[in-house]
Design a protein around this motif. Structure first.
Motif, PDB file in Angstrom:
ATOM      1  N   ASP A   1       2.685   8.449   5.873  1.00  0.00           N
ATOM      2  CA  ASP A   1       3.465   7.484   5.102  1.00  0.00           C
ATOM      3  C   ASP A   1       4.960   7.638   5.407  1.00  0.00           C
ATOM      4  OD1 ASP A   1       0.810   7.627   3.557  1.00  0.00           O
ATOM      5  OD2 ASP A   1       1.865   5.961   2.590  1.00  0.00           O
ATOM      6  N   HIS A   2       5.587   6.530   5.735  1.00  0.00           N
ATOM      7  CA  HIS A   2       6.995   6.368   6.120  1.00  0.00           C
ATOM      8  C   HIS A   2       7.127   6.401   7.650  1.00  0.00           C
ATOM      9  CE1 HIS A   2       7.507   6.543   1.962  1.00  0.00           C
ATOM     10  NE2 HIS A   2       7.668   7.850   1.827  1.00  0.00           N
ATOM     11  N   ALA A   3       6.709   7.534   8.286  1.00  0.00           N
ATOM     12  CA  ALA A   3       6.692   7.569   9.757  1.00  0.00           C
ATOM     13  C   ALA A   3       7.992   7.026  10.345  1.00  0.00           C
ATOM     14  CB  ALA A   3       5.473   6.779  10.271  1.00  0.00           C
TER      15      ALA A   3
ATOM     16  N   ILE B   1       0.803  -1.224   0.000  1.00  0.00           N
ATOM     17  CA  ILE B   1       0.000   0.000   0.000  1.00  0.00           C
ATOM     18  C   ILE B   1       0.837   1.276   0.000  1.00  0.00           C
ATOM     19  CG2 ILE B   1      -1.930  -1.238   1.053  1.00  0.00           C
ATOM     20  CD1 ILE B   1      -1.467   0.627   3.525  1.00  0.00           C
ATOM     21  N   HIS B   2       2.128   1.142  -0.198  1.00  0.00           N
ATOM     22  CA  HIS B   2       2.906   2.333  -0.575  1.00  0.00           C
ATOM     23  C   HIS B   2       3.944   1.875  -1.591  1.00  0.00           C
ATOM     24  CE1 HIS B   2       4.673   6.487   0.274  1.00  0.00           C
ATOM     25  NE2 HIS B   2       5.344   5.970  -0.752  1.00  0.00           N
ATOM     26  N   THR B   3       3.560   1.973  -2.848  1.00  0.00           N
ATOM     27  CA  THR B   3       4.484   1.611  -3.914  1.00  0.00           C
ATOM     28  C   THR B   3       4.253   2.602  -5.051  1.00  0.00           C
ATOM     29  OG1 THR B   3       5.248  -0.176  -5.367  1.00  0.00           O
ATOM     30  CG2 THR B   3       2.902  -0.170  -4.816  1.00  0.00           C
ATOM     31  N   HIS B   4       4.979   2.420  -6.147  1.00  0.00           N
ATOM     32  CA  HIS B   4       4.967   3.449  -7.191  1.00  0.00           C
ATOM     33  C   HIS B   4       4.899   2.845  -8.599  1.00  0.00           C
ATOM     34  CE1 HIS B   4       5.725   6.826  -4.488  1.00  0.00           C
ATOM     35  NE2 HIS B   4       6.543   6.029  -3.836  1.00  0.00           N
ATOM     36  N   PRO B   5       3.774   2.202  -8.941  1.00  0.00           N
ATOM     37  CA  PRO B   5       3.684   1.643 -10.299  1.00  0.00           C
ATOM     38  C   PRO B   5       3.904   2.701 -11.385  1.00  0.00           C
ATOM     39  CG  PRO B   5       1.861   0.862  -8.951  1.00  0.00           C
ATOM     40  CD  PRO B   5       2.590   1.885  -8.129  1.00  0.00           C
TER      41      PRO B   5
ATOM     42  N   SER C   1       6.567  -1.201   0.669  1.00  0.00           N
ATOM     43  CA  SER C   1       7.921  -1.236   0.105  1.00  0.00           C
ATOM     44  C   SER C   1       8.487   0.120  -0.298  1.00  0.00           C
ATOM     45  CB  SER C   1       7.927  -2.135  -1.127  1.00  0.00           C
ATOM     46  OG  SER C   1       7.295  -1.471  -2.217  1.00  0.00           O
ATOM     47  N   ASP C   2       7.638   1.032  -0.775  1.00  0.00           N
ATOM     48  CA  ASP C   2       8.080   2.277  -1.416  1.00  0.00           C
ATOM     49  C   ASP C   2       8.925   2.017  -2.660  1.00  0.00           C
ATOM     50  OD1 ASP C   2       7.898   5.025  -1.652  1.00  0.00           O
ATOM     51  OD2 ASP C   2       9.726   5.401  -0.539  1.00  0.00           O
ATOM     52  N   SER C   3       8.851   0.829  -3.215  1.00  0.00           N
ATOM     53  CA  SER C   3       9.604   0.531  -4.430  1.00  0.00           C
ATOM     54  C   SER C   3       9.106   1.407  -5.593  1.00  0.00           C
ATOM     55  CB  SER C   3       9.385  -0.944  -4.780  1.00  0.00           C
ATOM     56  OG  SER C   3      10.108  -1.289  -5.910  1.00  0.00           O
TER      57      SER C   3
END
Ligand SMILES: [Zn+2]
Length: 553
Positions: A385-387, A81-85, A450-452
């Motif tokens: 997000d990240h926190a 729920i935190h990625t960058h398609p 992931s933040d990928s």
């Protein structure tokens, strides 16, 4: 279907479009709790129809289709729920320079020299992404002069692993007309040498965009490039994603939906950048969403704002100055930006996601909105997000607030960028970094992600690398990154399934429960009993999406 992915895909096996089919003889983690396992389930018309305890296996109708799982481990389809398609799609023409593959400037330049666009003329861009200079022996960030050694007569761009910084060669600086006289754009920085001349390093989106907007647009390729990511997500067992800055591509929602028609199959909730919405709005008024924009497998879930930069770059916004300096890092969004984004989201019934790493950035969000009425129903109105730096007192404040906050954090950051945290945090800050166990135990709406590809590691959205880091709390070189914040394998899996689904608007995912979408993953081994050091070797054998087998290793 994009033909790049087709040869690797198994012919879809569809469970029970007509009747009910049963999957039996498995070790099935349902996502209902840390300890709830069953041995079978039924699927009907793309949804789970029953879960079966051992004793109920005899109750399967004799004419039903039965799939023998042969004792294998099954988990709910996983969620990132935190990625960058959109970012990944935009990097299709960019080479990877992540550690552990690239750990020196020379190796990075070698990869850039292997780019197919090298020597293809002044309009062809040579691009790579993922460098982390803290892994280089001298720790020095590359400069325009370094990249000039790759090419002097065409643009060369290297993005840093965190996605907040890029280095460009002299040709690209000239193309963007960046000189000593160019002022820093709002919220961004053009790094300069002692004489004020640009070094080639551009920090934050507004500065990077000076160069980025010179690049010819991808045009209609974005949807195709997104669709090309389908196998990537399914092979990682990911059936639902959140894109936390979908504005990497133009017209993100229509483009994502076109990608959906072309074979992009995970559920996707997208969060355009508030800055991008404001920039493209007429007279500064961001248009409201329609009901259709917020519905379906691909939809808008909120907007994204950057509160600060990244720790690895000493640009996260902190209460305490960075060791040995008087700098507290950098703030990006102003209070006015924050308030207008929240007002728009409230009116439109979507979330606001704040990229906030430093404790000052996080406190600013908690303080500004803590006493406001939440506006979303089951999911938190505001995402943090990240926190990265979160003290126990900050968790107290979050829990006391009237506003509903969700926390999305990452063990993969700490694992991959240990050196940067060790150098840039005081001992006290280090002890409060990525307190995943506290989040798990205390914050109702929390998840791992992931933040990928904005993470300094190759294959960063491999869930099992992240789970190992969360369970072991050791960095890539074995350093202790806070044993007291370690969680169990089952807890980490919940943060990638059931609990992740509760932080965002992914519908009917995250659990193996009657009525939920029959999206699940068959693993090649039992991660719940593996020795810790083998956790990241787990592979996805099959990914099923809404009752259809869409991936087989
Ligand atoms: Zn991100």
């Amino acid at each position: 279907m994009n033909d790049r992915t087709q040869p690797h895909m198994a012919a879809p096996d569809t469970a029970a479009q007509t009747g009910e089919s049963y999957f039996v003889n498995g070790k099935i983690f349902t996502g209902e709790s840390e300890k709830h396992f069953v041995s079978g389930f039924g699927v009907c018309e793309g949804r789970f129809s029953r879960v079966l305890e051992d004793s109920e296996i005899n109750s399967i109708p004799s004419d039903a289709e039965v799939v023998d799982l042969q004792g294998r481990t099954v988990v709910p389809g996983m969620l990132d729920i935190h990625t960058h398609p959109a970012f990944m799609a935009s990097l299709t023409d960019s080479l990877e320079i992540f550690p552990p593959r690239v750990t020196s400037l020379d190796k990075m330049l070698d990869v850039l020299r292997s780019h197919p666009s090298l020597g293809a003329g002044s309009e062809a861009w040579v691009m790579a992404h993922g460098f982390d200079e803290s892994k280089f022996s001298d720790g020095r960030k590359p400069s325009a002069q370094d990249l000039d050694r790759v090419a002097a007569n065409q643009p060369v761009v290297a993005r840093r692993c965190d996605g907040h910084t890029m280095v460009v060669n002299s040709f690209a600086l000239e193309l963007a007309e960046i000189t000593a006289a160019t002022p820093d754009p709002e919220g961004g920085r053009i790094e300069r040498d002692d004489n004020g001349a640009p070094t080639g390093v551009l920090v934050e989106t507004s500065a990077m965009n000076l160069v980025e907007k010179q690049r010819p647009s991808n045009g209609d390729r974005s949807a195709e490039q997104l669709a090309g990511l389908d196998e990537h997500f399914l092979s990682h067992g990911l059936v639902g994603v959140n894109d936390l800055y979908a504005s990497f591509i133009d017209d993100p929602l229509p483009t994502f939906r076109r990608a959906g028609e072309q074979g992009f199959s995970p559920q996707a909730v997208i969060y355009p950048g508030w800055d991008a919405l404001v920039d493209s709005a007429e007279a500064g008024i961001v248009p409201d969403l329609s009901d259709d924009d917020r519905a379906g497998r691909i939809k808008i879930g909120g907007v994204k704002l950057f509160m600060d930069g990244a720790f690895s770059d000493r640009n996260a916004w902190n209460e305490d100055p960075y060791p040995g300096t008087c700098s507290h890092g950098g703030r990006v969004a102003t209070d006015d930006d924050m308030r207008s984004a929240v007002a728009w989201a409230r009116r439109n019934g979507v979330q606001v996601a704040f990229h906030a790493m430093g404790d000052r950035a996080l406190n600013q969000v908690l303080t500004l909105f803590g006493e406001d009425e939440p506006w979303m129903g089951d999911v938190p109105s505001i995402r943090l997000d990240h926190a990265s730096l979160f003290t126990p007192e900050m968790i107290d404040n979050l829990l006391r607030a009237r506003m509903s906050f969700g926390v999305i954090s990452h063990t993969i950051f700490f694992f991959a960028e240990y050196e940067a945290y060790a150098n840039n945090l005081s001992d006290t800050q280090f002890d409060n970094a990525y307190p995943i166990r506290s989040f798990y135990e205390r914050v109702p709406h929390t998840a791992l992600a992931s933040d990928s590809p904005a993470t300094a590691w190759a294959d960063a959205d491999n869930v099992f690398t992240s789970i190992r880091a969360a369970v072991e709390r050791r960095s890539h070189d074995g350093s202790d990154i806070g044993q007291n914040q370690a969680i169990s394998v089952a807890q980490a899996m919940l943060l990638y399934t059931a609990r992740a689904a509760e932080v965002t608007c992914l519908e009917g995912l995250g659990r193996i429960r009657p009525g939920f979408e029959a999206s699940f993953v068959v693993l090649d081994r039992d991660l719940f009993t593996l020795p810790i050091e083998q956790l990241d070797a787990v592979q996805v054998s099959q990914t099923w999406l809404a009752g259809t087998k869409r991936y087989e290793a």
